[in-house]
Enzyme design. Sequence first.
Site, PDB file in Angstrom:
ATOM      1  N   ARG A 162       0.819  -1.227   0.000  1.00 36.07           N
ATOM      2  CA  ARG A 162       0.000   0.000   0.000  1.00 36.07           C
ATOM      3  C   ARG A 162       0.850   1.273   0.000  1.00 36.07           C
ATOM      4  NH1 ARG A 162      -2.184  -3.606  -1.195  1.00 36.07           N
ATOM      5  NH2 ARG A 162      -4.028  -4.626  -0.336  1.00 36.07           N
ATOM      6  N   SER A 212     -10.764  -0.603   3.585  1.00 33.83           N
ATOM      7  CA  SER A 212     -10.056  -0.901   4.834  1.00 33.83           C
ATOM      8  C   SER A 212      -9.456   0.391   5.364  1.00 33.83           C
ATOM      9  CB  SER A 212      -8.927  -1.905   4.589  1.00 33.83           C
ATOM     10  OG  SER A 212      -9.468  -3.099   4.113  1.00 33.83           O
ATOM     11  N   GLU A 282      -4.703   3.577   6.704  1.00 35.28           N
ATOM     12  CA  GLU A 282      -4.347   3.394   5.291  1.00 35.28           C
ATOM     13  C   GLU A 282      -4.947   4.550   4.480  1.00 35.28           C
ATOM     14  OE1 GLU A 282      -4.762  -0.577   3.609  1.00 35.28           O
ATOM     15  OE2 GLU A 282      -5.920   0.288   1.958  1.00 35.28           O
TER      16      GLU A 282
HETATM   17  C1  LIG Z   1     -15.620  -0.316  -0.747  1.00 33.85           C
HETATM   18  C2  LIG Z   1     -14.132  -0.143  -0.917  1.00 33.85           C
HETATM   19  C3  LIG Z   1     -13.324  -1.252  -1.104  1.00 33.85           C
HETATM   20  C4  LIG Z   1     -11.942  -1.113  -1.262  1.00 33.85           C
HETATM   21  N1  LIG Z   1     -11.186  -2.236  -1.447  1.00 33.85           N
HETATM   22  C5  LIG Z   1      -9.857  -2.099  -1.634  1.00 33.85           C
HETATM   23  C6  LIG Z   1      -9.032  -3.261  -1.850  1.00 33.85           C
HETATM   24  O1  LIG Z   1      -9.506  -4.389  -1.911  1.00 33.85           O
HETATM   25  N2  LIG Z   1      -7.696  -3.068  -2.001  1.00 33.85           N
HETATM   26  C7  LIG Z   1      -7.125  -1.827  -1.966  1.00 33.85           C
HETATM   27  O2  LIG Z   1      -5.901  -1.724  -2.119  1.00 33.85           O
HETATM   28  N3  LIG Z   1      -7.870  -0.721  -1.761  1.00 33.85           N
HETATM   29  C8  LIG Z   1      -9.209  -0.823  -1.604  1.00 33.85           C
HETATM   30  N4  LIG Z   1      -9.971   0.304  -1.403  1.00 33.85           N
HETATM   31  C9  LIG Z   1      -9.314   1.626  -1.297  1.00 33.85           C
HETATM   32  C10 LIG Z   1      -9.181   2.403  -2.633  1.00 33.85           C
HETATM   33  O3  LIG Z   1     -10.183   2.010  -3.562  1.00 33.85           O
HETATM   34  C11 LIG Z   1      -7.800   2.221  -3.247  1.00 33.85           C
HETATM   35  O4  LIG Z   1      -6.788   2.695  -2.398  1.00 33.85           O
HETATM   36  C12 LIG Z   1      -7.673   2.924  -4.613  1.00 33.85           C
HETATM   37  O5  LIG Z   1      -6.464   2.534  -5.208  1.00 33.85           O
HETATM   38  C13 LIG Z   1      -7.711   4.443  -4.510  1.00 33.85           C
HETATM   39  O6  LIG Z   1      -7.834   4.960  -5.833  1.00 33.85           O
HETATM   40  P1  LIG Z   1      -8.567   6.346  -6.125  1.00 33.85           P
HETATM   41  O7  LIG Z   1      -8.542   6.586  -7.584  1.00 33.85           O
HETATM   42  O8  LIG Z   1      -9.898   6.367  -5.478  1.00 33.85           O
HETATM   43  O9  LIG Z   1      -7.579   7.342  -5.401  1.00 33.85           O
HETATM   44  P2  LIG Z   1      -7.953   8.643  -4.533  1.00 33.85           P
HETATM   45  O10 LIG Z   1      -8.597   8.207  -3.269  1.00 33.85           O
HETATM   46  O11 LIG Z   1      -8.660   9.632  -5.380  1.00 33.85           O
HETATM   47  O12 LIG Z   1      -6.488   9.182  -4.212  1.00 33.85           O
HETATM   48  C14 LIG Z   1      -5.598   8.464  -3.388  1.00 33.85           C
HETATM   49  C15 LIG Z   1      -4.233   9.144  -3.455  1.00 33.85           C
HETATM   50  O13 LIG Z   1      -3.693   8.975  -4.765  1.00 33.85           O
HETATM   51  C16 LIG Z   1      -3.385  10.241  -5.340  1.00 33.85           C
HETATM   52  N5  LIG Z   1      -3.636  10.128  -6.794  1.00 33.85           N
HETATM   53  C17 LIG Z   1      -4.755   9.661  -7.391  1.00 33.85           C
HETATM   54  N6  LIG Z   1      -4.588   9.639  -8.725  1.00 33.85           N
HETATM   55  C18 LIG Z   1      -3.338  10.105  -8.979  1.00 33.85           C
HETATM   56  C19 LIG Z   1      -2.563  10.324 -10.166  1.00 33.85           C
HETATM   57  N7  LIG Z   1      -3.034  10.061 -11.383  1.00 33.85           N
HETATM   58  N8  LIG Z   1      -1.305  10.813 -10.042  1.00 33.85           N
HETATM   59  C20 LIG Z   1      -0.790  11.092  -8.824  1.00 33.85           C
HETATM   60  N9  LIG Z   1      -1.463  10.909  -7.664  1.00 33.85           N
HETATM   61  C21 LIG Z   1      -2.724  10.426  -7.748  1.00 33.85           C
HETATM   62  C22 LIG Z   1      -4.276  11.236  -4.655  1.00 33.85           C
HETATM   63  O14 LIG Z   1      -3.721  12.539  -4.696  1.00 33.85           O
HETATM   64  C23 LIG Z   1      -4.310  10.664  -3.242  1.00 33.85           C
HETATM   65  O15 LIG Z   1      -3.184  11.036  -2.504  1.00 33.85           O
HETATM   66  C24 LIG Z   1     -11.353   0.189  -1.251  1.00 33.85           C
HETATM   67  C25 LIG Z   1     -12.186   1.314  -1.090  1.00 33.85           C
HETATM   68  C26 LIG Z   1     -13.552   1.162  -0.936  1.00 33.85           C
HETATM   69  C27 LIG Z   1     -14.417   2.380  -0.778  1.00 33.85           C
END
Ligand SMILES: Cc1cc2nc3c(=O)[nH]c(=O)nc-3n(C[C@H](O)[C@H](O)[C@H](O)COP(=O)(O)OP(=O)(O)OC[C@H]3O[C@@H](n4cnc5c(N)ncnc54)[C@H](O)[C@@H]3O)c2cc1C
Length: 289
Positions: A162, A212, A282
Amino acid sequence: MQIKENEYLREHTTFRVGGPAPRYYIPESIEELIELLREHRESGVPFRILGNGSNLLVSDAGVDFDVIEIRGRLEGVELLDAERVRALAGTQLARAARFAQQQGLEGMEALHGIPGTVGGALVMNAGAYGTEIRDVLESCEVLTRTGERLRLSPEELALSYRHSCIEEKGYTVLSATFRLRHGAAAEIAGRMQDYRTRRMEKQPLNLASAGSTFRRPEGQFAGKLIEEAGLRGFSLGGAQVSEKHCGFIVNRGAASAAELYALISEVIRRVEAHSSVVLKPEVKMWGSF
Ligand SMILES: Cc1cc2nc3c(=O)[nH]c(=O)nc-3n(C[C@H](O)[C@H](O)[C@H](O)COP(=O)(O)OP(=O)(O)OC[C@H]3O[C@@H](n4cnc5c(N)ncnc54)[C@H](O)[C@@H]3O)c2cc1C
């Protein structure tokens, strides 16, 4: 490009909380994004990239930096050759995984249920059911703080549990190329369905959350430690430790970011008192808490 002023981030996060960002940009193309980043670099105005907002807890008071949304517009996925798929950073991970499955390419099916963008998944080295995005990543294209466009290997992104170096280095992810293996499309679809069923059985998908909430402590499971501390269903205002999965903190509907933060802090305190393990969030925090 759309520009909104004082845009409430609760409209853009899966926790459904978060105050305003002074300016909220929605670039329509990679070229517009690159130009926008150049303007921010030159003016010195701070900014952050927003993917799907599925790993963020944003303060009720909002943030003092501009937010640039890349999901929706900056998306697209294509087959590069027999084993490689390229996706723009704003592509939903689910869409990229489904596209790979339809090409009869396996390796991304366990990532299908993660509700993030490709860019956000790389920042987090997202993973599920024994697969992390680094396992299938061949390379990633980023824009550096100084405006250079680089293609980096997984090693150069320092992907670990992560974590990546993307934020520390100030990179903006533009796209990712995945190297996959040939498989039978129907079997890959079957595994995707199996993972989806497991998620629906175990996770509180009907309530707002950021997945999580805590990192997995070495050799332990956060959810189990939280349950053992007697915190299943424990709530503060509208924030609650999920009844279904103790590793998830959920917004029962009207929680504030302050309540979610207070509950996260209280869970950390009580788990430490019970088992001497210090949980670490996380979820990323934006704004002041
Ligand atoms: C119901 C649910 C289930 C989930 N299950 C999992 C799972 O099984 N495994 C897991 O690992 N995670 C899980 N997650 C957490 C989440 O979906 C992941 O961490 C996901 O990768 C976040 O992506 P995002 O596009 O939503 O990022 P965001 O939440 O929008 O951003 C996260 C970080 O990344 C940065 N960022 C985003 N895009 C870019 C880019 N293009 N360039 C530079 N920085 C960037 C943002 O600035 C921020 O700091 C879950 C979440 C939910 C709500």
